[in-house]
Design an enzyme around this catalytic site. Structure first.
Site, short mmCIF file in Angstrom:
data_model
loop_
_atom_site.label_atom_id
_atom_site.label_comp_id
_atom_site.label_asym_id
_atom_site.label_seq_id
_atom_site.Cartn_x
_atom_site.Cartn_y
_atom_site.Cartn_z
N SER A 207 0.87 -1.18 0.00
CA SER A 207 0.00 0.00 0.00
C SER A 207 0.91 1.23 0.00
O SER A 207 2.08 1.13 0.38
CB SER A 207 -0.94 0.00 1.21
OG SER A 207 -0.21 -0.17 2.40
N GLU B 77 1.34 5.54 0.78
CA GLU B 77 0.81 6.71 1.49
C GLU B 77 1.24 7.99 0.78
O GLU B 77 2.40 8.15 0.40
CB GLU B 77 1.34 6.69 2.92
CG GLU B 77 0.81 7.84 3.76
CD GLU B 77 1.15 7.66 5.23
OE1 GLU B 77 0.92 6.55 5.77
OE2 GLU B 77 1.65 8.62 5.83
N ASP C 11 -1.39 14.91 16.79
CA ASP C 11 -0.53 15.65 17.71
C ASP C 11 -1.12 17.00 18.06
O ASP C 11 -1.65 17.69 17.19
CB ASP C 11 0.84 15.88 17.07
CG ASP C 11 1.60 14.58 16.96
OD1 ASP C 11 1.60 13.83 17.95
OD2 ASP C 11 2.15 14.31 15.87
N PHE D 85 12.41 13.90 10.59
CA PHE D 85 11.15 13.16 10.84
C PHE D 85 11.34 12.20 12.00
O PHE D 85 10.51 12.08 12.88
CB PHE D 85 10.76 12.29 9.65
CG PHE D 85 10.19 13.02 8.49
CD1 PHE D 85 9.61 14.27 8.61
CD2 PHE D 85 10.20 12.42 7.23
CE1 PHE D 85 9.08 14.92 7.52
CE2 PHE D 85 9.68 13.06 6.13
CZ PHE D 85 9.13 14.31 6.27
N HIS E 102 3.74 -1.20 3.72
CA HIS E 102 3.13 0.11 3.48
C HIS E 102 4.28 1.09 3.23
O HIS E 102 5.18 1.22 4.06
CB HIS E 102 2.34 0.54 4.72
CG HIS E 102 1.63 1.87 4.58
ND1 HIS E 102 0.47 2.02 3.85
CD2 HIS E 102 1.93 3.10 5.08
CE1 HIS E 102 0.07 3.29 3.92
NE2 HIS E 102 0.94 3.95 4.65
P1 FAD Z 1 -2.34 6.55 19.79
O1 FAD Z 1 -2.26 5.24 19.12
O2 FAD Z 1 -3.65 7.01 20.22
O3 FAD Z 1 -1.30 6.66 20.91
C1 FAD Z 1 0.06 6.33 20.68
C2 FAD Z 1 0.71 6.06 22.01
O4 FAD Z 1 0.87 7.25 22.73
C3 FAD Z 1 -0.09 5.14 22.87
O5 FAD Z 1 0.26 3.83 22.64
C4 FAD Z 1 0.23 5.58 24.26
O6 FAD Z 1 1.34 4.88 24.73
C5 FAD Z 1 0.60 7.02 24.09
N1 FAD Z 1 -0.49 7.93 24.45
C6 FAD Z 1 -1.52 8.32 23.68
N2 FAD Z 1 -2.29 9.20 24.32
C7 FAD Z 1 -1.72 9.35 25.53
C8 FAD Z 1 -2.02 10.14 26.65
N3 FAD Z 1 -3.09 10.94 26.66
N4 FAD Z 1 -1.20 10.07 27.73
C9 FAD Z 1 -0.11 9.23 27.73
N5 FAD Z 1 0.23 8.47 26.68
C10 FAD Z 1 -0.56 8.53 25.60
N6 FAD Z 1 -0.52 12.38 12.18
C11 FAD Z 1 -1.30 13.29 11.54
O7 FAD Z 1 -1.46 14.42 12.03
N7 FAD Z 1 -1.92 12.98 10.34
C12 FAD Z 1 -1.80 11.77 9.76
O8 FAD Z 1 -2.37 11.53 8.69
C13 FAD Z 1 -0.99 10.78 10.41
N8 FAD Z 1 -0.84 9.53 9.88
C14 FAD Z 1 -0.11 8.59 10.56
C15 FAD Z 1 -0.02 7.29 10.04
C16 FAD Z 1 0.72 6.32 10.69
C17 FAD Z 1 0.79 4.92 10.11
C18 FAD Z 1 1.43 6.64 11.89
C19 FAD Z 1 2.27 5.60 12.60
C20 FAD Z 1 1.33 7.92 12.44
C21 FAD Z 1 0.57 8.90 11.79
N9 FAD Z 1 0.43 10.19 12.30
C22 FAD Z 1 -0.34 11.13 11.65
C23 FAD Z 1 1.15 10.60 13.54
C24 FAD Z 1 0.29 10.47 14.80
O9 FAD Z 1 -0.81 11.35 14.74
C25 FAD Z 1 1.15 10.81 16.01
O10 FAD Z 1 2.17 9.86 16.18
C26 FAD Z 1 0.41 11.05 17.32
O11 FAD Z 1 1.34 11.52 18.28
C27 FAD Z 1 -0.25 9.82 17.92
O12 FAD Z 1 -1.42 9.50 17.29
P2 FAD Z 1 -1.82 7.92 17.26
O13 FAD Z 1 -3.21 7.75 16.81
O14 FAD Z 1 -0.77 7.20 16.55
O15 FAD Z 1 -1.74 7.67 18.82
#
Ligand code: FAD
Length: 304
Positions: free
Chosen positions: A21, A23, A115, A226, A276
């Site tokens: 896939s 991105e 973030d 990055f 990916h």
């Molecule tokens: P989550 O999976 O919700 O959390 C990641 C980890 O952070 C958790 O396992 C936990 O240990 C810790 N955590 C989460 N929340 C808390 C909290 N409140 N307190 C303490 N620990 C916590 N960013 C963008 O803006 N746009 C995108 O399109 C985008 N695409 C992405 C695609 C992929 C495949 C990946 C790996 C990352 C992407 N990101 C993107 C980055 C991502 O938004 C950031 O890494 C963000 O910091 C975490 O979001 P998440 O959904 O991965 O986190």
């Protein structure tokens, strides 16, 4: 080593070329848009499982992500996956984005927390009317649209905010329990990190595919930047390979292809059958690496 990205039901190793896939990020200017579409046209015949489009920090690319996804749906046979974050937004706004995607025919969302405006590492506080976590977002999408496939993130070196691997995998468990069917990893350059993470994840009873996210290093300084922001490590051996090539883009490209091809071929040799690619909207390296994985362009009829 335990189960891999998508273990064959009978435990046999797949002989077919791996699934892939791609991105992309939504383009900002007309020129970037032209470049993205040239990239999409070049990569489309490789028949990826899906192509995903990122969602800029805090929803800053909301309209551009939507426009790119809509164009992929209307002009290509590719299956789009729309990234979506829930940070800094009330649930109603996020739900509205999902509803618009569903209406135009999107059936795959990459659901993320995102973030805070201060960037990765700054303290996350949910919006007062927003989703508390990425798991809540996944649950909401699946509750309202069971026909939407939801992919989530995974962090082989754990997320910079997590206090331990266990806490990090607790979040992955919550996302899987909420309905996520696949995770794509943050990029990594040392395959052992991926395999050790996979062992941890499988030991916790998580069985969804954990698809390695591969970043071909188009530009070492940018990739290092990055990595720093994402909490991913840049091994010294990688820096050494790009040493002295700052003003030599041709050689840099050849080195980048060799490095990424080596990485995916080794993963593939150890049974990883799905990848990916973070394309950075460029086709050449990803096309070459896919070729080395045994993937060949298909005609529109073959791909259908
Ligand atoms: P989550 O999976 O919700 O959390 C990641 C980890 O952070 C958790 O396992 C936990 O240990 C810790 N955590 C989460 N929340 C808390 C909290 N409140 N307190 C303490 N620990 C916590 N960013 C963008 O803006 N746009 C995108 O399109 C985008 N695409 C992405 C695609 C992929 C495949 C990946 C790996 C990352 C992407 N990101 C993107 C980055 C991502 O938004 C950031 O890494 C963000 O910091 C975490 O979001 P998440 O959904 O991965 O986190």
């Amino acid at each position: 080593m335990t189960e891999l990205t998508s273990p064959a039901p009978n435990g046999a190793r797949a002989l077919a070329a791996p699934a892939i896939s791609f991105e992309f990020f939504p383009p900002k200017t007309e020129e970037m848009e032209k470049n993205l579409w040239e990239t999409i046209k070049r990569l489309a015949p490789l028949a990826p499982n899906f192509v995903s489009v990122t969602y800029g920090a805090g929803g800053s690319t909301r309209e551009r992500t939507h426009a790119t996804i809509a164009r992929i749906l209307s002009e290509t046979a590719l299956v789009p996956a729309a990234h979506l974050t829930c940070v800094d937004a009330p649930c109603a706004d996020v739900d509205d984005v999902v509803a618009r995607y569903h209406e135009v025919g999107v059936r795959h969302i990459v659901a993320l927390r995102g973030d805070p405006a201060g960037g990765i590492g700054s303290r996350y506080t949910p919006h007062p009317q927003g989703y508390g976590s990425s798991a809540d977002l996944v649950a909401s999408i699946k509750r309202r649209y069971p026909d939407i496939e939801v992919t989530v993130s995974a962090y082989p070196e754990r997320h910079p905010e997590s206090t331990s691997f266990d806490a990090d995998i607790d979040m992955l468990t919550a996302k899987v329990d909420a309905g996520a069917g696949r995770a794509i990893t943050q990029f990594f350059f040392d395959n052992d990190l991926y395999f050790r993470y996979l062992d941890r994840v499988r030991a916790r009873g998580i069985s969804i595919p954990i698809v390695p996210g591969i970043l071909p290093v188009q530009n070492f300084k940018q990739a290092a930047n990055f990595a720093k922001r994402a909490g991913a490590s840049m091994p010294d051996w990688l820096a050494k390979k790009f040493e002295g090539l700052d003003d030599d883009p041709e050689t840099r490209k050849l080195v980048a292809a060799a490095v990424a091809a080596g990485q995916v071929q080794k993963l593939n040799k150890h049974g990883v059958d799905t990848f990916h690619f973070y394309t950075m909207n460029r086709a050449d390296l990803v096309f070459a690496i896919s070729h080395l994985l045994g993937i060949r362009p298909k005609t529109a009829r073959e791909a259908a």
